[in-house]
Design a protein around this motif. Structure first.
Motif, PDB file in Angstrom:
ATOM      1  N   THR A   1       4.118  12.665   4.617  1.00  0.00           N
ATOM      2  CA  THR A   1       3.126  12.091   3.719  1.00  0.00           C
ATOM      3  C   THR A   1       2.245  11.136   4.517  1.00  0.00           C
ATOM      4  O   THR A   1       2.649  10.645   5.579  1.00  0.00           O
ATOM      5  N   VAL A   2       1.039  10.901   4.045  1.00  0.00           N
ATOM      6  CA  VAL A   2       0.074  10.098   4.782  1.00  0.00           C
ATOM      7  C   VAL A   2      -0.325   8.871   3.957  1.00  0.00           C
ATOM      8  O   VAL A   2      -0.097   8.812   2.752  1.00  0.00           O
ATOM      9  N   GLY A   3      -0.920   7.900   4.626  1.00  0.00           N
ATOM     10  CA  GLY A   3      -1.349   6.709   3.921  1.00  0.00           C
ATOM     11  C   GLY A   3      -2.293   5.884   4.761  1.00  0.00           C
ATOM     12  O   GLY A   3      -2.533   6.175   5.942  1.00  0.00           O
ATOM     13  N   THR A   4      -2.835   4.849   4.157  1.00  0.00           N
ATOM     14  CA  THR A   4      -3.703   3.923   4.847  1.00  0.00           C
ATOM     15  C   THR A   4      -3.475   2.526   4.313  1.00  0.00           C
ATOM     16  O   THR A   4      -3.180   2.352   3.114  1.00  0.00           O
ATOM     17  N   ALA A   5      -3.568   1.523   5.172  1.00  0.00           N
ATOM     18  CA  ALA A   5      -3.365   0.137   4.765  1.00  0.00           C
ATOM     19  C   ALA A   5      -4.261  -0.760   5.606  1.00  0.00           C
ATOM     20  O   ALA A   5      -4.558  -0.454   6.774  1.00  0.00           O
ATOM     21  N   PHE A   6      -4.666  -1.887   5.019  1.00  0.00           N
ATOM     22  CA  PHE A   6      -5.491  -2.848   5.749  1.00  0.00           C
ATOM     23  C   PHE A   6      -4.656  -4.064   6.127  1.00  0.00           C
ATOM     24  O   PHE A   6      -4.007  -4.663   5.258  1.00  0.00           O
ATOM     25  N   VAL A   7      -4.634  -4.402   7.402  1.00  0.00           N
ATOM     26  CA  VAL A   7      -3.901  -5.562   7.897  1.00  0.00           C
ATOM     27  C   VAL A   7      -4.924  -6.665   8.167  1.00  0.00           C
ATOM     28  O   VAL A   7      -5.850  -6.482   8.972  1.00  0.00           O
ATOM     29  N   GLY A   8      -4.755  -7.806   7.493  1.00  0.00           N
ATOM     30  CA  GLY A   8      -5.732  -8.896   7.634  1.00  0.00           C
ATOM     31  C   GLY A   8      -5.520  -9.744   8.861  1.00  0.00           C
ATOM     32  O   GLY A   8      -4.559  -9.589   9.589  1.00  0.00           O
TER      33      GLY A   8
ATOM     34  N   ALA B   1       0.869  -1.167   0.000  1.00  0.00           N
ATOM     35  CA  ALA B   1       0.000   0.000   0.000  1.00  0.00           C
ATOM     36  C   ALA B   1       0.900   1.209   0.000  1.00  0.00           C
ATOM     37  O   ALA B   1       1.551   1.497   1.002  1.00  0.00           O
ATOM     38  N   GLN B   2       0.983   1.903  -1.146  1.00  0.00           N
ATOM     39  CA  GLN B   2       1.840   3.066  -1.209  1.00  0.00           C
ATOM     40  C   GLN B   2       1.180   4.236  -0.489  1.00  0.00           C
ATOM     41  O   GLN B   2      -0.032   4.365  -0.483  1.00  0.00           O
ATOM     42  N   PHE B   3       2.012   5.054   0.144  1.00  0.00           N
ATOM     43  CA  PHE B   3       1.480   6.242   0.793  1.00  0.00           C
ATOM     44  C   PHE B   3       0.815   7.123  -0.254  1.00  0.00           C
ATOM     45  O   PHE B   3       1.062   6.995  -1.448  1.00  0.00           O
ATOM     46  N   ALA B   4      -0.025   8.049   0.191  1.00  0.00           N
ATOM     47  CA  ALA B   4      -0.907   8.795  -0.716  1.00  0.00           C
ATOM     48  C   ALA B   4      -0.152   9.518  -1.808  1.00  0.00           C
ATOM     49  O   ALA B   4      -0.638   9.660  -2.917  1.00  0.00           O
TER      50      ALA B   4
ATOM     51  N   ILE C   1       3.569  -2.616   4.002  1.00  0.00           N
ATOM     52  CA  ILE C   1       3.383  -4.016   3.608  1.00  0.00           C
ATOM     53  C   ILE C   1       2.707  -4.775   4.743  1.00  0.00           C
ATOM     54  O   ILE C   1       3.325  -5.011   5.796  1.00  0.00           O
ATOM     55  N   PRO C   2       1.437  -5.149   4.596  1.00  0.00           N
ATOM     56  CA  PRO C   2       0.757  -5.921   5.633  1.00  0.00           C
ATOM     57  C   PRO C   2       1.316  -7.343   5.706  1.00  0.00           C
ATOM     58  O   PRO C   2       1.631  -7.954   4.674  1.00  0.00           O
ATOM     59  N   GLY C   3       1.461  -7.860   6.916  1.00  0.00           N
ATOM     60  CA  GLY C   3       1.901  -9.232   7.079  1.00  0.00           C
ATOM     61  C   GLY C   3       0.738 -10.218   6.927  1.00  0.00           C
ATOM     62  O   GLY C   3      -0.439  -9.823   6.961  1.00  0.00           O
ATOM     63  N   PRO C   4       1.045 -11.498   6.726  1.00  0.00           N
ATOM     64  CA  PRO C   4       2.410 -12.044   6.650  1.00  0.00           C
ATOM     65  C   PRO C   4       3.041 -11.818   5.284  1.00  0.00           C
ATOM     66  O   PRO C   4       2.386 -11.946   4.262  1.00  0.00           O
TER      67      PRO C   4
ATOM     68  N   VAL D   1       7.586  -9.658   7.556  1.00  0.00           N
ATOM     69  CA  VAL D   1       6.557  -9.003   8.347  1.00  0.00           C
ATOM     70  C   VAL D   1       5.599 -10.073   8.869  1.00  0.00           C
ATOM     71  O   VAL D   1       4.944 -10.753   8.083  1.00  0.00           O
ATOM     72  N   PRO D   2       5.517 -10.269  10.205  1.00  0.00           N
ATOM     73  CA  PRO D   2       4.627 -11.292  10.760  1.00  0.00           C
ATOM     74  C   PRO D   2       3.158 -10.960  10.526  1.00  0.00           C
ATOM     75  O   PRO D   2       2.794  -9.814  10.239  1.00  0.00           O
ATOM     76  N   ALA D   3       2.310 -11.962  10.648  1.00  0.00           N
ATOM     77  CA  ALA D   3       0.871 -11.761  10.533  1.00  0.00           C
ATOM     78  C   ALA D   3       0.394 -10.794  11.608  1.00  0.00           C
ATOM     79  O   ALA D   3       0.893 -10.798  12.738  1.00  0.00           O
ATOM     80  N   GLY D   4      -0.562  -9.946  11.260  1.00  0.00           N
ATOM     81  CA  GLY D   4      -1.086  -8.986  12.217  1.00  0.00           C
ATOM     82  C   GLY D   4      -0.198  -7.780  12.433  1.00  0.00           C
ATOM     83  O   GLY D   4      -0.465  -6.967  13.322  1.00  0.00           O
ATOM     84  N   GLN D   5       0.840  -7.643  11.623  1.00  0.00           N
ATOM     85  CA  GLN D   5       1.732  -6.502  11.743  1.00  0.00           C
ATOM     86  C   GLN D   5       1.863  -5.801  10.391  1.00  0.00           C
ATOM     87  O   GLN D   5       1.421  -6.316   9.364  1.00  0.00           O
ATOM     88  N   LEU D   6       2.464  -4.611  10.420  1.00  0.00           N
ATOM     89  CA  LEU D   6       2.562  -3.794   9.211  1.00  0.00           C
ATOM     90  C   LEU D   6       3.991  -3.292   9.063  1.00  0.00           C
ATOM     91  O   LEU D   6       4.552  -2.700   9.987  1.00  0.00           O
ATOM     92  N   GLY D   7       4.597  -3.575   7.899  1.00  0.00           N
ATOM     93  CA  GLY D   7       5.950  -3.120   7.629  1.00  0.00           C
ATOM     94  C   GLY D   7       5.934  -1.815   6.855  1.00  0.00           C
ATOM     95  O   GLY D   7       5.029  -1.562   6.053  1.00  0.00           O
ATOM     96  N   PHE D   8       6.950  -0.986   7.108  1.00  0.00           N
ATOM     97  CA  PHE D   8       7.081   0.298   6.411  1.00  0.00           C
ATOM     98  C   PHE D   8       8.450   0.365   5.742  1.00  0.00           C
ATOM     99  O   PHE D   8       9.454  -0.044   6.340  1.00  0.00           O
ATOM    100  N   VAL D   9       8.486   0.886   4.523  1.00  0.00           N
ATOM    101  CA  VAL D   9       9.752   1.041   3.796  1.00  0.00           C
ATOM    102  C   VAL D   9       9.796   2.440   3.203  1.00  0.00           C
ATOM    103  O   VAL D   9       8.821   2.880   2.568  1.00  0.00           O
ATOM    104  N   PHE D  10      10.917   3.135   3.406  1.00  0.00           N
ATOM    105  CA  PHE D  10      11.112   4.447   2.793  1.00  0.00           C
ATOM    106  C   PHE D  10      12.408   4.432   2.003  1.00  0.00           C
ATOM    107  O   PHE D  10      13.452   4.013   2.508  1.00  0.00           O
ATOM    108  N   THR D  11      12.354   4.895   0.748  1.00  0.00           N
ATOM    109  CA  THR D  11      13.522   4.930  -0.125  1.00  0.00           C
ATOM    110  C   THR D  11      13.711   6.332  -0.690  1.00  0.00           C
ATOM    111  O   THR D  11      12.767   6.925  -1.212  1.00  0.00           O
ATOM    112  N   ALA D  12      14.934   6.845  -0.568  1.00  0.00           N
ATOM    113  CA  ALA D  12      15.289   8.130  -1.173  1.00  0.00           C
ATOM    114  C   ALA D  12      15.902   7.835  -2.530  1.00  0.00           C
ATOM    115  O   ALA D  12      17.088   7.494  -2.639  1.00  0.00           O
ATOM    116  N   LEU D  13      15.104   7.925  -3.576  1.00  0.00           N
ATOM    117  CA  LEU D  13      15.520   7.512  -4.911  1.00  0.00           C
ATOM    118  C   LEU D  13      16.681   8.360  -5.424  1.00  0.00           C
ATOM    119  O   LEU D  13      16.679   9.582  -5.309  1.00  0.00           O
TER     120      LEU D  13
END
Length: 226
Positions: free
Chosen positions: A219-226, A92-95, A117-120, A128-140
């Protein structure tokens, strides 16, 4: 409004108000839902509108180049682009991506891209384990991450489904050793809809031993973790 005052305004508003923006982006009932695809990327009409902006004569040449790099990033046609790997993790990319002035080599503008990135999920490492949310930031376009971070990159988050909230500090964990500078982290959000605000900075290491602190606007964003 200056860059400093913009940054201060975002931080003063806090996650509660910025979350309202993310809710609007996530809500299928809003017009903004037609502006993003299922991966949170701008749709083709939005990208075409951005290209139209870049064609305006009043846009400075360096800004024009940055805008077109953003379009290429989301279309997957730029360098490095955003091709979606087969059988890859759900992302889920930030907005919106963010701009960092005087970042590449200390004098060129860089584009910052943030994803959740929602886990698993096996990636990003160490997973990223189940029930958790990973975040990645890259300076291109930058070199690697410096050992000492002047101002760490953070993600403030709230799970509106279960009430959990917290702040995750993104650190270097071996992703893109030679660059572009990439930091990541994992939050124990639990299942549900998570709203996110990314802010802070990432310090990069130059070949001559010097460092550059790249500071994007939040920047803002939203993601769904299953």
């Amino acid at each position: 409004m200056t860059r400093h005052s913009l940054r201060t305004s975002f931080r003063t508003v806090g996650i509660g108000a910025v979350a309202a923006i993310a809710v609007g982006l996530a809500s299928p009932a809003t017009a903004s839902s037609q502006s993003l695809d299922e991966l949170g990327r701008p749709t083709e009409p939005v990208l075409q509108a951005i290209e139209g902006l870049a064609d305006q004569q009043w846009i400075p040449e360096d800004t024009r180049g940055t805008i077109l790099r953003l379009v290429g990033f989301f279309r997957g046609t730029g360098e490095p682009g955003t091709p979606i790997p087969e059988n890859g993790p759900t992302i889920a990319q930030f907005a919106y991506p963010t701009i960092m002035q005087n970042c590449i080599g200390g004098d060129q503008t860089a584009v910052g891209a943030a994803t959740a990135i929602p886990g698993p999920a096996d990636l990003p490492l160490p997973g990223v384990p189940a029930g958790q949310l990973g975040f990645v930031f890259t300076a291109l376009g930058t070199e690697g991450v410096a050992e000492h971070q002047i101002q760490p990159m953070t993600v403030d988050w709230v799970n509106i489904s279960n009430g959990r909230r917290g702040q995750t500090v993104l650190t270097y964990n071996g992703i893109n050793e030679g660059g572009p500078a990439t930091v990541n982290g994992v939050a124990d959000t639990g299942p549900g809809q998570v709203l996110m605000v990314l802010q802070g900075g990432v310090t990069t290491a130059l070949e001559d031993g010097k460092t550059v602190n790249c500071q994007p606007l939040p920047t803002v964003g939203t993601a769904f973790v299953g």
